[in-house]
Design an enzyme around this catalytic site. Structure first.
Site, PDB file in Angstrom:
ATOM      1  N   HIS A 120      61.574  57.530 -11.180  1.00 36.66           N
ATOM      2  CA  HIS A 120      61.971  57.867  -9.478  1.00 36.66           C
ATOM      3  C   HIS A 120      60.905  58.368  -8.539  1.00 36.66           C
ATOM      4  CE1 HIS A 120      66.765  57.984  -9.825  1.00 36.66           C
ATOM      5  NE2 HIS A 120      66.364  58.383 -11.160  1.00 36.66           N
ATOM      6  N   LYS A 175      56.486  61.331   3.620  1.00 34.41           N
ATOM      7  CA  LYS A 175      57.869  60.970   4.196  1.00 34.41           C
ATOM      8  C   LYS A 175      57.471  61.122   5.878  1.00 34.41           C
ATOM      9  CE  LYS A 175      61.007  62.292   0.878  1.00 34.41           C
ATOM     10  NZ  LYS A 175      61.749  61.107   0.441  1.00 34.41           N
ATOM     11  N   LYS A 204      66.183  63.492   6.216  1.00 39.83           N
ATOM     12  CA  LYS A 204      65.808  63.422   4.284  1.00 39.83           C
ATOM     13  C   LYS A 204      65.574  64.829   4.569  1.00 39.83           C
ATOM     14  CE  LYS A 204      63.610  59.765   5.524  1.00 39.83           C
ATOM     15  NZ  LYS A 204      63.456  58.409   4.584  1.00 39.83           N
ATOM     16  N   ARG A 205      64.683  64.662   2.603  1.00 44.94           N
ATOM     17  CA  ARG A 205      63.994  66.451   2.379  1.00 44.94           C
ATOM     18  C   ARG A 205      62.359  66.224   3.257  1.00 44.94           C
ATOM     19  NH1 ARG A 205      65.132  69.594  -1.964  1.00 44.94           N
ATOM     20  NH2 ARG A 205      63.458  70.393  -1.249  1.00 44.94           N
ATOM     21  N   LYS A 258      72.355  53.381   4.127  1.00 43.71           N
ATOM     22  CA  LYS A 258      72.937  54.482   4.941  1.00 43.71           C
ATOM     23  C   LYS A 258      73.112  54.187   6.037  1.00 43.71           C
ATOM     24  CE  LYS A 258      73.469  57.631   0.948  1.00 43.71           C
ATOM     25  NZ  LYS A 258      72.435  58.771   0.388  1.00 43.71           N
ATOM     26  N   THR A 297      67.502  55.687   0.310  1.00 42.77           N
ATOM     27  CA  THR A 297      68.569  55.390   0.010  1.00 42.77           C
ATOM     28  C   THR A 297      69.668  55.815   1.655  1.00 42.77           C
ATOM     29  OG1 THR A 297      69.270  57.681  -1.332  1.00 42.77           O
ATOM     30  CG2 THR A 297      69.506  55.325  -2.599  1.00 42.77           C
TER      31      THR A 297
HETATM   32  C1  475 Z   1      62.923  58.967  -4.470  1.00 43.09           C
HETATM   33  N1  475 Z   1      63.885  64.516  -7.136  1.00 43.09           N
HETATM   34  C2  475 Z   1      63.938  58.282  -3.756  1.00 43.09           C
HETATM   35  C3  475 Z   1      65.495  58.309  -5.235  1.00 43.09           C
HETATM   36  O1  475 Z   1      66.231  56.206  -7.053  1.00 43.09           O
HETATM   37  C4  475 Z   1      64.574  57.185  -4.781  1.00 43.09           C
HETATM   38  C5  475 Z   1      62.274  65.305  -8.296  1.00 43.09           C
HETATM   39  C6  475 Z   1      62.116  66.631  -9.529  1.00 43.09           C
HETATM   40  C7  475 Z   1      62.941  66.999  -8.950  1.00 43.09           C
HETATM   41  C8  475 Z   1      63.932  67.187  -8.642  1.00 43.09           C
HETATM   42  N2  475 Z   1      63.527  66.302  -8.170  1.00 43.09           N
HETATM   43  C9  475 Z   1      63.596  65.396  -7.924  1.00 43.09           C
HETATM   44  C10 475 Z   1      63.254  63.314  -7.114  1.00 43.09           C
HETATM   45  O2  475 Z   1      62.272  62.839  -7.735  1.00 43.09           O
HETATM   46  C11 475 Z   1      63.809  62.183  -6.198  1.00 43.09           C
HETATM   47  O3  475 Z   1      64.666  62.455  -5.232  1.00 43.09           O
HETATM   48  N3  475 Z   1      63.407  60.753  -6.270  1.00 43.09           N
HETATM   49  C12 475 Z   1      63.623  59.764  -4.783  1.00 43.09           C
HETATM   50  O4  475 Z   1      65.079  59.498  -6.133  1.00 43.09           O
HETATM   51  C13 475 Z   1      66.694  57.645  -5.338  1.00 43.09           C
HETATM   52  O5  475 Z   1      65.532  56.844  -3.846  1.00 43.09           O
HETATM   53  O6  475 Z   1      62.835  57.011  -3.086  1.00 43.09           O
HETATM   54  O7  475 Z   1      61.901  59.638  -4.263  1.00 43.09           O
END
Ligand code: 475
Length: 839
Positions: A374, A571, A565-566, A677, A673
């Site tokens: 991700h 970002k 968003k975060r 939305k 995502t």
């Molecule tokens: C991406 N979170 C988005 C989304 O695929 C993408 C990492 C480490 C510990 C806890 N949480 C994380 C992520 O890496 C994360 O949320 N990644 C996101 O995943 C779904 O749409 O671009 O940044």
């Protein structure tokens, strides 16, 4: 105590109407009944929360038959099941969604109003389970919804954090974190299953021995053992009987009290173990992308993964004579690397507990797992110091060494004498302090590897996982993310849902591609007019909410320009701020300038230890304070930071947006995502060619998308050529004025040091290339302003955006996973006759 099923109990269950009936009168009676007998409250003394709880139990009753029938059917039919392992499930409030999926929203609304209550007020009582940080956790929740809706046998496994993502307050413009006590008034949607508890080992050492067949084996003698207790929540699909399970593990001590220590006078020490064990599922780590190597986090990961795999094995052996066919019955998806220790754990369970030999165990393991990546940020790739890993899991360390040894042996044959290759591919990073590279473990131990948008998958293949792609190209594929239209349109935007359904019927809710039918109405002036009225009403609702929450009055007829968003540098919320300050600066120099009035809305949490992200929040609030109180602006610009952005607030804000800000540096956002939305709810996008933006633009058409900024190739090329942000600073007068204004203390009551770190970072380093994209963004925003002035034209674009978003339903994503990775089939669930079918 005997907690196993007692088969001598013969009792044909006659389900009372009150627990299953779906008509208004029965629901009204059930509500009153649950208020009295579950909440223990007389109607005249019941609080809103009591009434919410009574209603939640009333709805849960209606889920239970569907849920139990689903589980029974799976057992009887011996189905192949998807198991989604995720450290986070950001499901959001359950009540409204369950009503929609059951098809009883109207009946319940009537039942509740006949009792003098408002359903919307009860729905608003629900405390959302914040068991995730952002995109990754929310994706897992959308996928559970789609799995059930598509009638796919599935289990979601995760952690039942006692404290989820912190609540955010803003004090003097700064983020303050408050503990999230989501469980304090109880959780009516879950059922504890202490009878299915499992034990997980930690620490200690291993002993080798030779078994009865002369094989060399290892035995793990742990330091301590922690108990995992499952809590189950039913996840009902839309207008089907399938209710899958989300099973979250809570940690507890096996023995709550150490009498040895107590008797020696060590009173506090006697509960040490209990405290430590309970800490494992105590709190969600609030870091989104970059991970911090905290030992407790690694314990959390292993804890839930071991619990889940032991659970699967137990279920499997209930129905099958052995684990030989385990990989044929289960497909286990790793949601990023957080559960990837599962590769080693399944090997351990097969070899140490179930006495498989290595090769057979490895075959089963490799054919069980699949891995989704991700993130492209190098600092977010998980690795754990060998020192910690080996101390916590001595047996897994041996297994990982063996996996690595055998893997590298094969590599050596393919690439003889290529030491660089070997060290790049190795599961162990030996470049300095030794680490276990979790992504490598996941790649080696999985049958499939995927990214979450087309560009992201290409970059994985070219860059982050390049050596693995070269080695096994057939394992790689793309699965572009999607979101569930049940929550993100039907539940959050009832007005739009009504307008769409009136025109094209309701099939689109399950087949989002059907939204294409709306294209027939873009030329219908009456429909466009109706469309605008709806948008205005939704914006007016949000304006009321904003006034109530933060005391700022905003005008619903202005362009709502939203970034939620975060908070993260990549970002680029601060690029958005540079645009705001540019407009402000122009208006100050030219008070009569004709600009499109805008309301800028921000929301998002920063990781508590992320200094720059917290400073960006402070910057937004500081700019807001100056602009919102400047009478010469006359309301043409308003800036609002809404505290505590979460799923519930997302449901309010996406429908109200005119413009969706998707402005990450190209090549950094894996997918996004939120972008989907917004667009589904009729917002237009301003964005870079990053993540799923690219595919959204392809679908809605370039003429419906405000594109700006460098491409990924250009970003790489510029970096390679030695990017120097100062060139932009010195050559762009307006940009320089804007940065200088921020740096001068103008927005910080004269304190010129406050935003210095941010401004200096942009001028001298600018790792996310804001300055390189600045002019292109400003020009593009000017185009947005012009386009908005022509409301008829804007409505056309908005309708076309909605009409062309079919691809981004999570149903489409899940179908692709099912066909290409999991190879699972839908299973119809038939309810017994005495249960009233869905509407
Ligand atoms: C991406 N979170 C988005 C989304 O695929 C993408 C990492 C480490 C510990 C806890 N949480 C994380 C992520 O890496 C994360 O949320 N990644 C996101 O995943 C779904 O749409 O671009 O940044």
């Amino acid at each position: 105590m005997d907690t196993s099923p007692d088969t001598s109990f013969v009792c044909p269950i006659i389900i009372e109407d009150d627990r299953t009936g779906l008509d208004t009168e029965t629901i009204r009676r059930a509500l009153r009944d649950n208020l009295l007998y579950i909440q223990g409250k007389l109607p005249e003394l019941a609080s809103k929360n009591d009434l919410y709880m009574a209603l939640a139990y009333t709805i849960r009753d209606r889920l239970l038959q569907r849920w139990l029938t689903t589980q029974q059917t799976y057992l009887k039919k011996d189905v192949r099941t998807v198991c989604y392992l995720s450290a986070e499930f950001l499901v959001g409030p359950h009540l409204a969604n369950n009503l929609i999926n059951l098809g009883i929203y109207e009946q319940v609304q009537k039942a509740v109003s006949e009792s003098g209550l408002k359903l919307e007020e009860l729905i608003a009582q629900e405390e959302e389970p914040g068991l995730g940080n952002g995109g990754l956790g929310r994706l897992a929740a959308c996928y559970l919804d789609s799995l059930s809706t598509l009638e796919i046998p599935a289990i979601g496994y995760g952690i039942r954090y006692e404290f989820g993502i912190f609540d955010q307050e803003i004090h003097d413009g700064w983020q303050v974190e408050i503990t999230d006590k989501w469980l304090q008034y109880g959780n009516p949607w879950e059922i504890a299953r202490p009878e299915s508890s499992v034990e997980v080992k930690f620490g200690g050492y291993t002993e080798s021995y030779t078994d009865e067949n002369g094989n060399y084996r290892s035995h793990w003698i742990p330091d301590y053992v922690v108990k995992g207790i499952p809590y189950d929540t039913p996840i009902l699909g839309y207008r089907v009987n399938t209710a899958n399970t989300m099973r979250l593990w809570k940690s507890e001590a096996c023995e709550s009290f150490d009498f040895g220590r107590f008797n020696r006078g060590d009173y506090y020490g006697a509960v040490d173990n209990k405290v430590h064990s309970e800490n494992i599922s105590k709190v969600l780590y609030p870091n989104d992308e970059p991970i911090q190597g905290k030992e407790l986090r690694l314990e959390q990961q292993y804890f839930f993964v071991s619990c889940s795999l032991q659970d699967l094995i137990r279920i499997h052996l209930h129905e099958n004579p052995s684990l030989d066919n385990f990989h044929q019955k289960w497909s286990v998806q790793l949601n990023d690397t957080h559960p990837s220790v599962g590769v080693a754990e399944l090997m351990r369970l097969l070899i140490d507990v179930h006495h498989f030999d290595w090769d057979k165990a490895w075959f089963i393991t490799q054919n069980t797992f699949a891995y989704t990546n991700h993130t492209l940020l190098p600092e977010a790739l998980e690795k754990w110091p060998l020192s910690i890993f080996g101390r916590l899991f001595p047996r897994l360390m041996e297994i990982i060494y063996e996996i690595n040894y055998r893997f590298l042996d094969k590599i050596r044959i393919i690439y003889p004498h290529d030491d660089g290759k070997m060290s790049r591919l190795s599961i162990i990073d030996e470049s300095g302090e030794k680490y276990v590279r979790m992504a490598h473990l996941a790649c080696v131990g999985s049958q499939a590897i995927n990214g979450v948008a087309a560009l992201h998958t290409e970059l994985l293949k070219k860059d982050v996982l390049r050596d693995f792609y070269e080695l096994f190209p057939e394992k790689f594929s793309n699965k572009t993310n999607g979101v569930t239209p049940r929550r993100w349109i039907v539940s959050s935007n009832p007005r739009l849902t009504f307008a769409i359904t009136e025109k094209i019927g309701e099939n689109w809710i399950k087949h989002l591609e059907d939204l294409r039918g709306l294209e027939n109405y873009v030329d219908d002036g009456v429909f466009r007019d109706y469309w605008r009225r709806i948008k205005y009403d939704i914006k007016a609702d949000l304006a009321n909410y904003i006034a109530k929450k933060v005391g700022i009055k905003v005008d619903p007829s202005t362009l709502f320009d939203v970034q939620v968003k975060r908070i993260h540098e990549y970002k680029r919320q601060h690029l958005n701020v540079l645009h705001i300050v540019t407009l402000y600066h122009r208006l100050k120099n030219n008070p009569n300038l004709d600009i499109t009035p805008r309301t800028f809305i921000f929301g998002g949490k920063a990781a508590p230890g992320y200094f720059m992200a917290k400073l960006i929040i402070k910057l937004i609030n500081s700019v807001a304070e100056v602009i919102d109180n400047d009478p010469t602006i006359g309301g043409r610009l308003k800036v609002v930071f809404l505290p505590d952005y979460n799923v519930t607030f997302g449901q309010r804000v996406y429908p109200a947006a005119d413009l969706s800000e998707q402005i990450s540096t190209a090549g950094k956002e894996a997918s996004g995502t939120g972008n989907m939305k917004f667009s589904m709810n009729g917002a237009l996008t301003i964005g870079t060619l990053d993540g799923a933006n690219i595919e959204i633009r392809e679908e809605v058409g370039a003429e419906n998308f405000f594109l700006f900024g460098l491409t990924t190739e250009e970003v790489y090329a510029k970096k390679a050529a030695g990017y120097n942000p100062q060139e932009y600073y010195y050559h762009n007068e307006e940009l320089r004025a804007v940065l200088d204004l921020i740096g001068s203390g103008f927005f910080s009551r004269g304190d010129s040091s406050l935003f210095r770190p941010l401004v200096d970072n942009l001028i001298y380093d600018d790792p996310y290339m804001l300055l390189a994209d600045y002019q292109s963004y400003i020009d593009c925003q000017e185009g947005v302003g012009h386009a908005y002035k022509d409301q008829e034209h804007w409505s056309r674009l908005a309708i076309l955006n909605v009409a062309r978003m079919g691809k981004f339903s999570s149903d489409r994503s899940i179908r692709e996973y099912c066909e290409e990775i999991w190879r699972v089939q839908p299973v119809k669930i038939e309810l017994p006759d005495y249960i009233q079918a869905n509407a």
